[in-house]
Design an enzyme around this catalytic site. Structure first.
Site, PDB file in Angstrom:
ATOM      1  N   ARG A 187     121.360  78.697  90.272  1.00 41.84           N
ATOM      2  CA  ARG A 187     121.910  79.668  91.247  1.00 41.84           C
ATOM      3  C   ARG A 187     121.679  81.115  90.840  1.00 41.84           C
ATOM      4  O   ARG A 187     122.377  82.018  91.276  1.00 41.84           O
ATOM      5  CB  ARG A 187     123.399  79.433  91.494  1.00 41.84           C
ATOM      6  CG  ARG A 187     123.700  78.052  92.039  1.00 41.84           C
ATOM      7  CD  ARG A 187     125.061  77.997  92.686  1.00 41.84           C
ATOM      8  NE  ARG A 187     125.312  76.654  93.169  1.00 41.84           N
ATOM      9  CZ  ARG A 187     125.856  75.681  92.454  1.00 41.84           C
ATOM     10  NH1 ARG A 187     126.209  75.921  91.202  1.00 41.84           N
ATOM     11  NH2 ARG A 187     126.035  74.505  92.971  1.00 41.84           N
ATOM     12  N   LYS A 190     112.458  92.088  96.220  1.00 42.68           N
ATOM     13  CA  LYS A 190     112.110  91.081  97.235  1.00 42.68           C
ATOM     14  C   LYS A 190     111.325  89.955  96.577  1.00 42.68           C
ATOM     15  O   LYS A 190     110.390  90.223  95.795  1.00 42.68           O
ATOM     16  CB  LYS A 190     111.249  91.704  98.330  1.00 42.68           C
ATOM     17  CG  LYS A 190     112.036  92.477  99.359  1.00 42.68           C
ATOM     18  CD  LYS A 190     111.139  92.858 100.510  1.00 42.68           C
ATOM     19  CE  LYS A 190     111.904  93.648 101.549  1.00 42.68           C
ATOM     20  NZ  LYS A 190     111.010  94.148 102.612  1.00 42.68           N
ATOM     21  N   GLU A 217      98.526 100.729  99.895  1.00 41.87           N
ATOM     22  CA  GLU A 217      99.979 100.929  99.700  1.00 41.87           C
ATOM     23  C   GLU A 217     100.262 102.284  99.057  1.00 41.87           C
ATOM     24  O   GLU A 217     101.284 102.902  99.320  1.00 41.87           O
ATOM     25  CB  GLU A 217     100.572  99.797  98.848  1.00 41.87           C
ATOM     26  CG  GLU A 217     100.563  98.420  99.503  1.00 41.87           C
ATOM     27  CD  GLU A 217     101.664  98.220 100.562  1.00 41.87           C
ATOM     28  OE1 GLU A 217     102.448  99.149 100.827  1.00 41.87           O
ATOM     29  OE2 GLU A 217     101.694  97.118 101.146  1.00 41.87           O
ATOM     30  N   LYS A 221     109.393 104.572  96.050  1.00 39.03           N
ATOM     31  CA  LYS A 221     110.009 103.306  96.472  1.00 39.03           C
ATOM     32  C   LYS A 221     111.452 103.240  95.985  1.00 39.03           C
ATOM     33  O   LYS A 221     112.359 102.791  96.699  1.00 39.03           O
ATOM     34  CB  LYS A 221     109.194 102.114  95.947  1.00 39.03           C
ATOM     35  CG  LYS A 221     109.817 100.807  96.407  1.00 39.03           C
ATOM     36  CD  LYS A 221     108.876  99.666  96.496  1.00 39.03           C
ATOM     37  CE  LYS A 221     109.614  98.475  97.101  1.00 39.03           C
ATOM     38  NZ  LYS A 221     108.860  97.259  97.104  1.00 39.03           N
ATOM     39  N   GLU A 233     117.334  96.429 103.318  1.00 38.02           N
ATOM     40  CA  GLU A 233     116.501  96.724 104.494  1.00 38.02           C
ATOM     41  C   GLU A 233     117.280  96.728 105.803  1.00 38.02           C
ATOM     42  O   GLU A 233     116.826  96.219 106.816  1.00 38.02           O
ATOM     43  CB  GLU A 233     115.330  95.731 104.574  1.00 38.02           C
ATOM     44  CG  GLU A 233     114.148  96.281 105.349  1.00 38.02           C
ATOM     45  CD  GLU A 233     112.925  95.394 105.306  1.00 38.02           C
ATOM     46  OE1 GLU A 233     112.549  94.942 104.211  1.00 38.02           O
ATOM     47  OE2 GLU A 233     112.363  95.163 106.373  1.00 38.02           O
ATOM     48  N   ARG A 245     115.096 101.305 104.219  1.00 37.39           N
ATOM     49  CA  ARG A 245     114.034 100.487 103.601  1.00 37.39           C
ATOM     50  C   ARG A 245     112.987 100.042 104.622  1.00 37.39           C
ATOM     51  O   ARG A 245     111.852  99.736 104.267  1.00 37.39           O
ATOM     52  CB  ARG A 245     114.639  99.292 102.864  1.00 37.39           C
ATOM     53  CG  ARG A 245     113.594  98.551 102.040  1.00 37.39           C
ATOM     54  CD  ARG A 245     114.176  97.646 100.992  1.00 37.39           C
ATOM     55  NE  ARG A 245     113.111  97.024 100.212  1.00 37.39           N
ATOM     56  CZ  ARG A 245     113.282  96.316  99.119  1.00 37.39           C
ATOM     57  NH1 ARG A 245     114.500  96.131  98.643  1.00 37.39           N
ATOM     58  NH2 ARG A 245     112.269  95.786  98.479  1.00 37.39           N
ATOM     59  N   ASN A 305     107.886  99.707 105.696  1.00 32.47           N
ATOM     60  CA  ASN A 305     106.999  98.896 106.537  1.00 32.47           C
ATOM     61  C   ASN A 305     105.993  99.748 107.311  1.00 32.47           C
ATOM     62  O   ASN A 305     105.306  99.245 108.206  1.00 32.47           O
ATOM     63  CB  ASN A 305     107.825  98.062 107.534  1.00 32.47           C
ATOM     64  CG  ASN A 305     108.702  97.071 106.815  1.00 32.47           C
ATOM     65  OD1 ASN A 305     108.317  96.558 105.764  1.00 32.47           O
ATOM     66  ND2 ASN A 305     109.887  96.827 107.340  1.00 32.47           N
ATOM     67  N   HIS A 324     102.776  98.376 108.505  1.00 34.38           N
ATOM     68  CA  HIS A 324     102.834  96.921 108.318  1.00 34.38           C
ATOM     69  C   HIS A 324     102.945  96.133 109.621  1.00 34.38           C
ATOM     70  O   HIS A 324     102.502  94.991 109.674  1.00 34.38           O
ATOM     71  CB  HIS A 324     103.997  96.533 107.401  1.00 34.38           C
ATOM     72  CG  HIS A 324     103.696  96.762 105.947  1.00 34.38           C
ATOM     73  ND1 HIS A 324     103.425  98.011 105.433  1.00 34.38           N
ATOM     74  CD2 HIS A 324     103.609  95.906 104.894  1.00 34.38           C
ATOM     75  CE1 HIS A 324     103.197  97.907 104.124  1.00 34.38           C
ATOM     76  NE2 HIS A 324     103.298  96.646 103.772  1.00 34.38           N
ATOM     77  N   HIS A 334     100.181  93.669 109.280  1.00 37.96           N
ATOM     78  CA  HIS A 334     100.379  92.217 109.129  1.00 37.96           C
ATOM     79  C   HIS A 334      99.635  91.459 110.225  1.00 37.96           C
ATOM     80  O   HIS A 334      99.048  90.407 109.980  1.00 37.96           O
ATOM     81  CB  HIS A 334     101.874  91.866 109.224  1.00 37.96           C
ATOM     82  CG  HIS A 334     102.579  91.989 107.907  1.00 37.96           C
ATOM     83  ND1 HIS A 334     103.921  92.235 107.806  1.00 37.96           N
ATOM     84  CD2 HIS A 334     102.131  91.885 106.629  1.00 37.96           C
ATOM     85  CE1 HIS A 334     104.265  92.291 106.538  1.00 37.96           C
ATOM     86  NE2 HIS A 334     103.201  92.083 105.800  1.00 37.96           N
ATOM     87  N   HIS A 368      95.715  92.668 101.908  1.00 35.09           N
ATOM     88  CA  HIS A 368      96.958  93.229 102.464  1.00 35.09           C
ATOM     89  C   HIS A 368      96.883  94.760 102.554  1.00 35.09           C
ATOM     90  O   HIS A 368      97.190  95.349 103.599  1.00 35.09           O
ATOM     91  CB  HIS A 368      98.141  92.807 101.583  1.00 35.09           C
ATOM     92  CG  HIS A 368      99.439  93.380 102.026  1.00 35.09           C
ATOM     93  ND1 HIS A 368     100.075  92.961 103.172  1.00 35.09           N
ATOM     94  CD2 HIS A 368     100.203  94.378 101.509  1.00 35.09           C
ATOM     95  CE1 HIS A 368     101.191  93.667 103.330  1.00 35.09           C
ATOM     96  NE2 HIS A 368     101.291  94.533 102.335  1.00 35.09           N
TER      97      HIS A 368
HETATM   98  N1  GLY Z   1     107.206  96.078 100.302  1.00 39.62           N
HETATM   99  C1  GLY Z   1     108.232  96.598 101.104  1.00 39.62           C
HETATM  100  C2  GLY Z   1     109.586  96.449 100.490  1.00 39.62           C
HETATM  101  O1  GLY Z   1     109.710  96.106  99.331  1.00 39.62           O
HETATM  102  O2  GLY Z   1     110.548  96.663 101.182  1.00 39.62           O
END
Ligand code: GLY
Length: 367
Positions: free
Chosen positions: A126, A148, A190, A232, A242, A246, A250, A253, A257, A269
């Site tokens: 967990r 993430k 990026e 970041k 997010e 956050r 994107n 993106h 994407h 990417h």
């Molecule tokens: N790569 C975008 C983020 O980490 O929110």
């Protein structure tokens, strides 16, 4: 100007504070940094079949010197292995190595490894700690920071995951020497995104001397990586999950994407994000949302890095993929729009409006 060789960027999200160390030759410090951040007795290094032969031994020696027992779990390299089946094998490996709640997973590799190892750490018992050692530019400037983690499902990329902030990130820019030039260039998408998002000075520096110029030395690369991490960091400190700010990460993106999927992942990417960014910038300028010249500047910096600015894909095809984006909210999408270099805004657009944006930004008429 004499450049510093080592940068430490502190991150402080609502769930955890940690440091991102960026420098040259710091792989050998990983054991000590992980010991200070995580403690524990066993460090399980998770890496892929490309990166493990290059760096796993060095990292394991550093971990042993810091007093850890180590184990190495590898999986076949490539996005197509970022699946639940690989994750299950890794989890069984952690159990076999008898990691306890006090122990630590060490993600050694690019974005896929960071995602897989991070998710394994989030699920095992967990949740145990994870340290990130990114070895690709994309992982250094983006995916190793912010917590993430995910695997892909048949239905799409990164559809099953969790948030787990690392206990420490160790980014040794010397690892980039073994990254092939095309992958390095792809990751520049990026880096450009971060400049457009929040740093006009970085953007201008990269316009006049691209990130992938052969004459950039490790100290300069380390400074730029650290600046990207700060950009970041400022976003994830303010909004870890997010819900708001956050989403601005994107930028490029939503269409990127869609372009990546529509090309069957033949485009990387970062490359897809660069084109997505150009498309949204052209549309935003033509709709009067952004300062004149913004799209041209973004196209120029992408071209200077050897990244494409257009795709031949039919706008209807791009739209078909864009409507399946996991970040769609019923009939609307939060589109990130560059207002000028260094400033973006979140615009809620309907799917009809998005179709118009795709037609304007991605259509051949735009050229
Ligand atoms: N790569 C975008 C983020 O980490 O929110």
């Amino acid at each position: 100007m004499i450049e510093r060789m080592k940068h430490i960027v502190p991150v402080s999200t609502s769930s955890r504070a940690y440091e991102v160390h960026v420098g040259r030759g710091i792989l050998d410090e990983a054991g000590r940094l992980i010991r200070d951040a995580a403690g524990g007795n066993i460090a399980a290094v998770i890496s892929d079949s490309n990166v493990a032969p290059l760096y796993a031994n060095r990292v394991q020696v550093s971990l042993k010197d810091a007093g850890y027992r180590t184990t190495l779990l590898t999986f076949p390299a490539g996005e197509r292995h970022k699946r639940l089946s690989t994750l299950e094998t890794l989890l069984e490996g952690l159990a076999e190595a008898e990691l306890s709640r006090d122990d630590v997973v060490v993600a050694l590799g690019g974005g896929v490894t960071g995602d897989m190892a991070g998710l394994a750490a989030a699920l095992y018992l967990r949740g145990i700690q994870v340290a990130q050692i990114p070895t690709s530019l994309l992982a250094m400037v983006d995916s190793s920071v912010g917590g993430k983690t995910a695997v892909d499902l048949q239905a799409g990329k990164n559809l099953a995951g969790a948030f787990l902030q690392p206990c420490v990130v160790v980014a040794d820019v010397e690892c980039l020497h073994t990254l092939n030039h095309d992958l390095f260039t792809d990751s520049c998408g990026e880096v450009i995104k971060h400049g457009v998002l929040a740093d006009e000075r970085l953007f201008e520096e990269l316009c006049s001397r691209p990130m992938n110029s052969p004459d950039r030395d490790d100290a300069e690369i380390a400074r730029i990586v650290a600046r990207n991490v700060e950009i970041k960091r400022d976003v994830v400190n303010a909004d870890e999950r997010e819900r708001g700010l956050r989403q601005t990460l994107n930028l490029g993106h939503t269409l990127g994407h869609a372009i990546e999927s529509a090309h069957g992942y033949a485009w990387g990417h970062g490359t897809s994000v660069a084109v997505g960014l150009c498309c949204v910038a052209r549309a935003a300028e033509s709709l009067g949302w952004s300062q004149l010249g913004t799209a041209r500047s973004i196209e120029s910096i992408c071209a200077a890095h050897g990244l494409p600015t257009f795709t031949d894909l039919d706008p209807c095809t791009i739209m078909d993929y864009a409507v399946h984006d996991k970040k769609r909210h019923d009939q609307t999408v939060n589109l990130i729009v560059p207002i000028r270099i260094g400033k973006v805004e979140i615009r809620k657009v309907t799917l009809d409006e998005l179709a118009k944006i795709v037609r304007i930004g991605c259509g051949k008429a735009a050229s």
